[in-house]
Design a protein around this motif. Structure first.
Motif, mmCIF file in Angstrom:
data_model
loop_
_atom_site.group_PDB
_atom_site.id
_atom_site.type_symbol
_atom_site.label_atom_id
_atom_site.label_comp_id
_atom_site.label_asym_id
_atom_site.label_seq_id
_atom_site.Cartn_x
_atom_site.Cartn_y
_atom_site.Cartn_z
ATOM 1 N N ALA A 108 33.612 40.436 35.480
ATOM 2 C CA ALA A 108 34.009 40.126 36.851
ATOM 3 C C ALA A 108 34.947 41.211 37.341
ATOM 4 N N GLY A 109 34.594 41.859 38.425
ATOM 5 C CA GLY A 109 35.416 42.928 38.971
ATOM 6 C C GLY A 109 36.555 42.385 39.813
ATOM 7 N N ARG A 110 37.501 43.245 40.082
ATOM 8 C CA ARG A 110 38.583 42.910 41.006
ATOM 9 C C ARG A 110 38.424 43.779 42.249
ATOM 10 N N GLY A 111 38.982 43.331 43.342
ATOM 11 C CA GLY A 111 38.838 44.054 44.603
ATOM 12 C C GLY A 111 39.243 45.512 44.496
ATOM 13 N N GLY A 112 38.392 46.404 45.010
ATOM 14 C CA GLY A 112 38.707 47.830 45.047
ATOM 15 C C GLY A 112 38.508 48.569 43.740
ATOM 16 N N ILE A 146 25.810 45.278 29.571
ATOM 17 C CA ILE A 146 26.929 44.834 30.396
ATOM 18 C C ILE A 146 26.448 44.668 31.836
ATOM 19 N N PHE A 147 26.762 43.513 32.410
ATOM 20 C CA PHE A 147 26.367 43.223 33.786
ATOM 21 C C PHE A 147 27.583 42.792 34.591
ATOM 22 N N GLN A 148 27.558 43.097 35.885
ATOM 23 C CA GLN A 148 28.633 42.663 36.761
ATOM 24 C C GLN A 148 28.269 41.348 37.432
ATOM 25 N N LEU A 149 29.259 40.498 37.576
ATOM 26 C CA LEU A 149 29.076 39.243 38.289
ATOM 27 C C LEU A 149 29.075 39.481 39.790
ATOM 28 N N ASN A 150 28.139 38.836 40.468
ATOM 29 C CA ASN A 150 28.106 38.892 41.933
ATOM 30 C C ASN A 150 28.921 37.722 42.471
ATOM 31 N N SER A 151 30.210 37.774 42.235
ATOM 32 C CA SER A 151 31.072 36.645 42.579
ATOM 33 C C SER A 151 32.078 37.037 43.652
ATOM 34 N N PRO A 152 32.364 36.125 44.587
ATOM 35 C CA PRO A 152 33.462 36.390 45.526
ATOM 36 C C PRO A 152 34.759 36.611 44.745
ATOM 37 N N ASN A 153 35.610 37.439 45.282
ATOM 38 C CA ASN A 153 36.850 37.771 44.590
ATOM 39 C C ASN A 153 37.976 36.856 45.062
ATOM 40 N N LEU A 154 38.360 35.909 44.221
ATOM 41 C CA LEU A 154 39.475 35.024 44.532
ATOM 42 C C LEU A 154 40.735 35.571 43.870
ATOM 43 N N GLU A 155 41.694 35.940 44.677
ATOM 44 C CA GLU A 155 42.943 36.488 44.127
ATOM 45 C C GLU A 155 43.880 35.340 43.741
ATOM 46 N N ILE A 156 43.497 34.642 42.682
ATOM 47 C CA ILE A 156 44.310 33.543 42.161
ATOM 48 C C ILE A 156 44.675 33.891 40.733
ATOM 49 N N SER A 157 45.928 33.677 40.363
ATOM 50 C CA SER A 157 46.330 33.926 38.981
ATOM 51 C C SER A 157 47.144 32.754 38.453
ATOM 52 N N SER A 158 46.990 32.487 37.175
ATOM 53 C CA SER A 158 47.776 31.430 36.534
ATOM 54 C C SER A 158 49.261 31.742 36.617
ATOM 55 N N ASN A 159 49.601 33.013 36.493
ATOM 56 C CA ASN A 159 51.000 33.427 36.563
ATOM 57 C C ASN A 159 51.605 33.077 37.925
#
Length: 199
Positions: free
Chosen positions: A125-129, A149-162
Motif C-alpha cells: 500500500a503506497g502513501r500519498g506522493g 510485488i503488486f500495489q494496492l489500488n486503495s484510497p489513501n487514508l491518512e490515519i495512524s494509530s499514533n
C-alpha cells in the motif's frame, strides 16, 4: 495482514478490504503481532486489549478473520517464521502479504527477506506522493529477489494509530477514524489516557 493494531482503525480495514477484492482472495487473516523486534508497545494496553479491538473491528465482515499465529508464539516474532508456519499448515494455499510502503523500503533488514519474498506475493500500500520512489523500490526488490510485488489500488487514508492515541490523550475526537465499537472499547477501558508513550 500483520500489525500491532494499537489500535486498529479504518486505514487498516480499508487496505484489507481492497486487497480482498483486488486480488480475489478467499479470506484476510488479520494478525496482531506479539512482540515485534522493531517496536516497543505501550504498557497500558495489553495483548488481550489489542485482540478484543481487532475482533470488534472485523465482527461484521465474514471474510476477515483474526489470526493468533504470532500471539501463540513465545519471544520475538519474525515474519519469515510466521510464513513458514502458515505454509507448513496449509501447503496448498497461496499467501499474499499485505504491507505498507515503509515496510517494503526496509524489508532487506528483516530476517531472511529472500525467504519471505519466495513464500508470499507482496501486496504493498503506497502513501500519498510516494509513487515514483515506490515503483523504483518495487522494481529493485522484484529484480534482486525474483519476487512478485503488486500495489494496492486503495484510497489513501491518512490515519495512524499514533495520532489516534495522541488524540485520546489530549481529549480530541476520534470519531470516523475507527469503528465505533472499537472507540467505545477504548473509552470504557480507559486506554491510551496516560502520557507514557513508548511507541
Amino acid at each position: 495482514m500483520g500489525g500491532t493494531f494499537n489500535p486498529i482503525h479504518f486505514g487498516h480495514l480499508l487496505l484489507a478490504e481492497t486487497a480482498y477484492h483486488q486480488f480475489d482472495l478467499d479470506e484476510i487473516l488479520i494478525m496482531p503481532t506479539k512482540n515485534p523486534y522493531y517496536k516497543k508497545l505501550t504498557n497500558s494496553v495489553t495483548e488481550e486489549d489489542r485482540v478484543n479491538m481487532v475482533q470488534l473491528a472485523i465482527e461484521d465482515n465474514p471474510h476477515f478473520h483474526l489470526s493468533k499465529e504470532e500471539l501463540d508464539r513465545e519471544g520475538t516474532t519474525y515474519t519469515v517464521e510466521t510464513l513458514k508456519n502458515l505454509t507448513e499448515k496449509n501447503p496448498d494455499c497461496d499467501y499474499y502479504f499485505i504491507m505498507g510502503a515503509d515496510s517494503l523500503y526496509h524489508i532487506e533488514s528483516w530476517k531472511e527477506p529472500e525467504s519471505i519474498l519466495q513464500m508470499a506475493v507482496i501486496v504493498v500500500a503506497g502513501r500519498g506522493g510516494s509513487s515514483s520512489s515506490l515503483n523504483s523500490q518495487i522494481e529493485y526488490i522484484e529484480n534482486k529477489y525474483e519476487a512478485n510485488i503488486f500495489q494496492l489500488n486503495s484510497p489513501n487514508l491518512e490515519i495512524s494509530s499514533n495520532d489516534i492515541r495522541r488524540r485520546i490523550r489530549v481529549g480530541e475526537s476520534i470519531r470516523y477514524l475507527l469503528p465505533q465499537a472499537v472507540a467505545e472499547y477504548i473509552y470504557s477501558n480507559h486506554l491510551y489516557i496516560s502520557s507514557g508513550e513508548e511507541e
